[in-house]
Design a protein around this motif. Structure first.
Motif, PDB file in Angstrom:
ATOM      1  N   PHE A   1      20.662  -8.669  -8.666  1.00 40.93           N
ATOM      2  CA  PHE A   1      21.299  -7.848  -9.690  1.00 40.93           C
ATOM      3  C   PHE A   1      20.979  -8.405 -11.078  1.00 40.93           C
ATOM      4  O   PHE A   1      21.323  -9.546 -11.389  1.00 40.93           O
ATOM      5  CB  PHE A   1      22.823  -7.822  -9.489  1.00 40.93           C
ATOM      6  N   PHE A   2      20.294  -7.597 -11.882  1.00 44.57           N
ATOM      7  CA  PHE A   2      19.998  -7.957 -13.270  1.00 44.57           C
ATOM      8  C   PHE A   2      20.770  -6.978 -14.168  1.00 44.57           C
ATOM      9  O   PHE A   2      20.587  -5.763 -14.068  1.00 44.57           O
ATOM     10  CB  PHE A   2      18.502  -7.812 -13.587  1.00 44.57           C
ATOM     11  N   TYR A   3      21.600  -7.504 -15.045  1.00 41.95           N
ATOM     12  CA  TYR A   3      22.324  -6.617 -15.948  1.00 41.95           C
ATOM     13  C   TYR A   3      22.845  -7.414 -17.140  1.00 41.95           C
ATOM     14  O   TYR A   3      22.894  -8.646 -17.106  1.00 41.95           O
ATOM     15  CB  TYR A   3      23.477  -5.903 -15.237  1.00 41.95           C
ATOM     16  N   CYS A   4      23.211  -6.693 -18.186  1.00 43.32           N
ATOM     17  CA  CYS A   4      23.781  -7.377 -19.342  1.00 43.32           C
ATOM     18  C   CYS A   4      25.275  -7.569 -19.111  1.00 43.32           C
ATOM     19  O   CYS A   4      25.940  -6.708 -18.532  1.00 43.32           O
ATOM     20  CB  CYS A   4      23.486  -6.618 -20.628  1.00 43.32           C
ATOM     21  N   ASN A   5      25.785  -8.695 -19.567  1.00 46.49           N
ATOM     22  CA  ASN A   5      27.183  -9.038 -19.335  1.00 46.49           C
ATOM     23  C   ASN A   5      28.041  -8.796 -20.568  1.00 46.49           C
ATOM     24  O   ASN A   5      29.263  -8.898 -20.502  1.00 46.49           O
ATOM     25  CB  ASN A   5      27.304 -10.503 -18.903  1.00 46.49           C
ATOM     26  N   THR A   6      27.401  -8.475 -21.690  1.00 51.37           N
ATOM     27  CA  THR A   6      28.150  -8.310 -22.937  1.00 51.37           C
ATOM     28  C   THR A   6      28.525  -6.856 -23.211  1.00 51.37           C
ATOM     29  O   THR A   6      29.305  -6.592 -24.120  1.00 51.37           O
ATOM     30  CB  THR A   6      27.331  -8.838 -24.132  1.00 51.37           C
ATOM     31  N   ALA A   7      27.974  -5.923 -22.451  1.00 49.88           N
ATOM     32  CA  ALA A   7      28.285  -4.502 -22.635  1.00 49.88           C
ATOM     33  C   ALA A   7      28.881  -3.954 -21.351  1.00 49.88           C
ATOM     34  O   ALA A   7      28.317  -4.135 -20.268  1.00 49.88           O
ATOM     35  CB  ALA A   7      27.034  -3.716 -23.017  1.00 49.88           C
ATOM     36  N   ALA A   8      30.013  -3.279 -21.468  1.00 50.28           N
ATOM     37  CA  ALA A   8      30.719  -2.800 -20.279  1.00 50.28           C
ATOM     38  C   ALA A   8      29.886  -1.819 -19.469  1.00 50.28           C
ATOM     39  O   ALA A   8      29.948  -1.811 -18.237  1.00 50.28           O
ATOM     40  CB  ALA A   8      32.042  -2.165 -20.687  1.00 50.28           C
TER      41      ALA A   8
ATOM     42  N   TRP B   1      14.325  -6.695  -3.850  1.00 43.47           N
ATOM     43  CA  TRP B   1      14.752  -5.556  -4.650  1.00 43.47           C
ATOM     44  C   TRP B   1      15.783  -6.042  -5.658  1.00 43.47           C
ATOM     45  O   TRP B   1      16.554  -6.972  -5.365  1.00 43.47           O
ATOM     46  CB  TRP B   1      15.388  -4.461  -3.787  1.00 43.47           C
ATOM     47  N   VAL B   2      15.807  -5.406  -6.825  1.00 43.51           N
ATOM     48  CA  VAL B   2      16.763  -5.763  -7.867  1.00 43.51           C
ATOM     49  C   VAL B   2      17.390  -4.495  -8.427  1.00 43.51           C
ATOM     50  O   VAL B   2      16.674  -3.553  -8.801  1.00 43.51           O
ATOM     51  CB  VAL B   2      16.092  -6.555  -9.005  1.00 43.51           C
ATOM     52  N   TRP B   3      18.730  -4.467  -8.466  1.00 43.25           N
ATOM     53  CA  TRP B   3      19.438  -3.390  -9.154  1.00 43.25           C
ATOM     54  C   TRP B   3      19.573  -3.776 -10.620  1.00 43.25           C
ATOM     55  O   TRP B   3      19.949  -4.918 -10.938  1.00 43.25           O
ATOM     56  CB  TRP B   3      20.827  -3.197  -8.541  1.00 43.25           C
ATOM     57  N   VAL B   4      19.252  -2.852 -11.518  1.00 41.26           N
ATOM     58  CA  VAL B   4      19.267  -3.131 -12.955  1.00 41.26           C
ATOM     59  C   VAL B   4      20.288  -2.235 -13.648  1.00 41.26           C
ATOM     60  O   VAL B   4      20.262  -1.010 -13.502  1.00 41.26           O
ATOM     61  CB  VAL B   4      17.883  -2.911 -13.591  1.00 41.26           C
ATOM     62  N   GLY B   5      21.178  -2.866 -14.402  1.00 40.68           N
ATOM     63  CA  GLY B   5      22.124  -2.135 -15.238  1.00 40.68           C
ATOM     64  C   GLY B   5      21.886  -2.516 -16.689  1.00 40.68           C
ATOM     65  O   GLY B   5      22.197  -3.630 -17.087  1.00 40.68           O
ATOM     66  N   SER B   6      21.307  -1.604 -17.462  1.00 42.07           N
ATOM     67  CA  SER B   6      20.996  -1.928 -18.852  1.00 42.07           C
ATOM     68  C   SER B   6      20.598  -0.658 -19.586  1.00 42.07           C
ATOM     69  O   SER B   6      21.005   0.436 -19.208  1.00 42.07           O
ATOM     70  CB  SER B   6      19.869  -2.974 -18.925  1.00 42.07           C
ATOM     71  N   SER B   7      19.792  -0.805 -20.639  1.00 36.63           N
ATOM     72  CA  SER B   7      19.309   0.324 -21.436  1.00 36.63           C
ATOM     73  C   SER B   7      17.827   0.554 -21.138  1.00 36.63           C
ATOM     74  O   SER B   7      17.156  -0.323 -20.574  1.00 36.63           O
ATOM     75  CB  SER B   7      19.477   0.009 -22.926  1.00 36.63           C
ATOM     76  N   PRO B   8      17.259   1.717 -21.532  1.00 38.00           N
ATOM     77  CA  PRO B   8      15.826   1.933 -21.307  1.00 38.00           C
ATOM     78  C   PRO B   8      14.949   0.883 -21.989  1.00 38.00           C
ATOM     79  O   PRO B   8      13.941   0.455 -21.420  1.00 38.00           O
ATOM     80  CB  PRO B   8      15.588   3.329 -21.897  1.00 38.00           C
ATOM     81  N   ARG B   9      15.313   0.469 -23.202  1.00 38.64           N
ATOM     82  CA  ARG B   9      14.532  -0.576 -23.876  1.00 38.64           C
ATOM     83  C   ARG B   9      14.521  -1.847 -23.051  1.00 38.64           C
ATOM     84  O   ARG B   9      13.467  -2.446 -22.795  1.00 38.64           O
ATOM     85  CB  ARG B   9      15.103  -0.859 -25.269  1.00 38.64           C
ATOM     86  N   ALA B  10      15.704  -2.302 -22.609  1.00 38.07           N
ATOM     87  CA  ALA B  10      15.784  -3.526 -21.810  1.00 38.07           C
ATOM     88  C   ALA B  10      15.080  -3.338 -20.472  1.00 38.07           C
ATOM     89  O   ALA B  10      14.410  -4.259 -19.982  1.00 38.07           O
ATOM     90  CB  ALA B  10      17.237  -3.914 -21.604  1.00 38.07           C
TER      91      ALA B  10
ATOM     92  N   ALA C   1      19.603   3.087 -17.633  1.00 36.85           N
ATOM     93  CA  ALA C   1      18.399   2.295 -17.885  1.00 36.85           C
ATOM     94  C   ALA C   1      17.111   3.049 -17.568  1.00 36.85           C
ATOM     95  O   ALA C   1      16.025   2.500 -17.723  1.00 36.85           O
ATOM     96  CB  ALA C   1      18.443   0.999 -17.068  1.00 36.85           C
ATOM     97  N   PHE C   2      17.222   4.301 -17.154  1.00 34.08           N
ATOM     98  CA  PHE C   2      16.033   4.988 -16.644  1.00 34.08           C
ATOM     99  C   PHE C   2      16.041   6.448 -17.091  1.00 34.08           C
ATOM    100  O   PHE C   2      17.013   7.172 -16.881  1.00 34.08           O
ATOM    101  CB  PHE C   2      16.022   4.917 -15.115  1.00 34.08           C
ATOM    102  N   ASP C   3      14.952   6.861 -17.710  1.00 36.19           N
ATOM    103  CA  ASP C   3      14.717   8.275 -17.958  1.00 36.19           C
ATOM    104  C   ASP C   3      13.216   8.486 -18.128  1.00 36.19           C
ATOM    105  O   ASP C   3      12.413   7.552 -17.971  1.00 36.19           O
ATOM    106  CB  ASP C   3      15.515   8.803 -19.162  1.00 36.19           C
TER     107      ASP C   3
END
Length: 424
Positions: A155-162, A223-232, A263-265
């Motif tokens: 799991f890769f994600y940012c921890n500072t944004a809900a 495999w990695v689940w990603v929670g973030s923005s398209p830029r990240a 994170a995806f479009d």
């Protein structure tokens, strides 16, 4: 991401008014930009509330998490249904939620433990969204990973944004529920650059390799689940590709990434190119823009509407996004905005069909009468109940072709909306 969404709402309502409105009544709407600023969103709300026709307003629409979480309680107080572009899981619960859930977590020592986490929602009885909530989307992504024979999911994600971290517990817990081994979490914050991401990701996978050497039975994260923005997401994809090349002797199988909708479009390919081909997947709550691979009588209308109004506006198909990147606005977020406007029309028509006056309360009750309402194939059928505002449990998974076109990975992943998941 907000730009295509707002384009769609504006296009749909002015097209509707051009053809006479709803049953001959035009839609009077005011579209304003809050620039992802809660203070500005509140100021817009206060301006609307102070207007002499406020009592006649039958619905409010928002985009981002922060503005929605701030305004939704006020919408309840004012008796206005609020249709949001935010799909946070806690917004889907009309009633207060306070539950303790044992969420699996893998520590730095590679040992898994169940950590009790408390999830609370004050209840959002007036909040609706015409999409799969973020937590259910994460569960659908995990199911896709399991169906593709993954050995272990990290799991890769940012921890500072809900919006990054909020769906993560749902993904962790559901992976354990369906028997998919999980790996460690890695925090990658939005303000970091590609070099920082690469260094962290290199350290992460070197840890996987070293642990495998001392524990031969251990299956490394593949495999990695990603929670973030398209830029990240683009920077993560590039960093993973670089690290994979560097460590290819010890990591012969490509690392696959699957991202939540945030994170995806369709614009992701323009940001990361070949690094996003073949190993980057997106779990979306609706069909991607222009996807004709599924039966959808409404998708040709979506495309025609976009093309018509971009030509009239003279704006072409480009939009400048928050990070300054100019991308094509033909994205899934346009589809989501279109569906949000479409369901408003259907709710108003349902009020009129019942012989009632179109008021905010009657529109809210119309939404909560949706049992299996079709959107012309843009989403699965939608349902809202007074006790549960999760409208659907489906995600559509996509990846990119070498030319940057989105390719669907059928079938759609349907996740049962377990009552115990409501609100988190």
């Amino acid at each position: 991401m907000a730009i295509p969404y707002s384009f769609a709402i504006h296009d749909y309502f002015r097209e509707l008014n051009e053809s006479g409105g709803i049953r001959g009544c035009p839609i009077d709407y005011d579209l304003r930009d809050d620039a992802y600023d809660v203070t500005k969103a509140q100021a817009i709300w206060d301006l609307w509330k102070a207007a002499p026709d406020w009592d006649e307003v039958v619905q409010v629409m928002t985009w981002g998490d922060d503005a929605t979480l701030n305004l939704s309680p006020q919408a309840t107080q004012e008796g206005k249904p609020l249709v949001s572009g935010s799909h946070a899981g806690l917004l889907a619960s009309p009633r207060p939620i306070d539950v303790i859930v044992d969420v699996p977590d893998v520590g730095a020592n590679f040992q898994e433990a169940l950590l009790p986490q408390q999830f609370k929602s004050p209840g959002f009885p007036n909040n609706f969204f015409a999409s799969t909530d973020d937590s259910t989307s994460a569960r659908g992504a995990v199911f896709h990973v399991r169906q593709n024979q993954a050995k272990r999911l990290g799991f890769f994600y940012c921890n500072t944004a809900a919006f990054c971290r909020r769906p993560s517990p749902a993904a962790h817990a559901y992976a354990r529920e369906i028997g998919l081994p999980i790996g460690r979490d890695l925090f990658l914050e939005p303000n970091e650059d590609e070099a920082s991401y690469r260094e962290k990701i290199r350290y992460y996978f070197r840890g996987e390799i070293d642990y495998k050497k001392s524990h031969p039975d251990y299956d490394m994260v593949d495999w990695v689940w990603v929670g973030s923005s398209p830029r990240a997401m683009a920077l993560i994809a590039k960093a993973v590709a670089s690290v994979q090349q560097e460590l290819r002797a010890s990591m012969p199988n490509p690392i696959q990434l699957i991202a939540n909708e945030r994170a995806f479009d369709e614009g992701l390919y323009a940001r990361c190119g070949a690094a996003c081909v073949g190993n980057v997947h997106g779990a979306l709550p609706s069909l991607a823009f222009g996807d004709m691979s599924y039966p959808s009588r409404e998708m040709p209308k979506v495309v025609a509407l976009y093309d018509k109004w971009r030509t009239i506006d003279g704006s072409g198909s480009r939009a400048v996004f928050a990070d300054g990147v100019s991308l094509d606005a033909r994205t899934v977020n346009y589809v989501k905005g279109y569906v949000s406007a479409l369901v408003f029309r259907m709710a108003v028509e349902r009020v009129l069909d019942a012989g009632k006056t179109v008021t905010a309360q009657n529109v809210k009750e119309a939404y909560e009468s949706f049992a299996s309402v079709g959107t012309g194939g843009l989403t699965e059928n939608l349902a809202f109940r007074p006790e549960d505002h999760r409208p659907q449990g489906t995600v559509y998974v996509y990846k990119f072709s070498p030319a940057g076109e989105l390719l669907s990975e059928p079938p759609p992943r349907l996740t049962k909306l377990d009552r115990s998941w409501l609100g988190w």
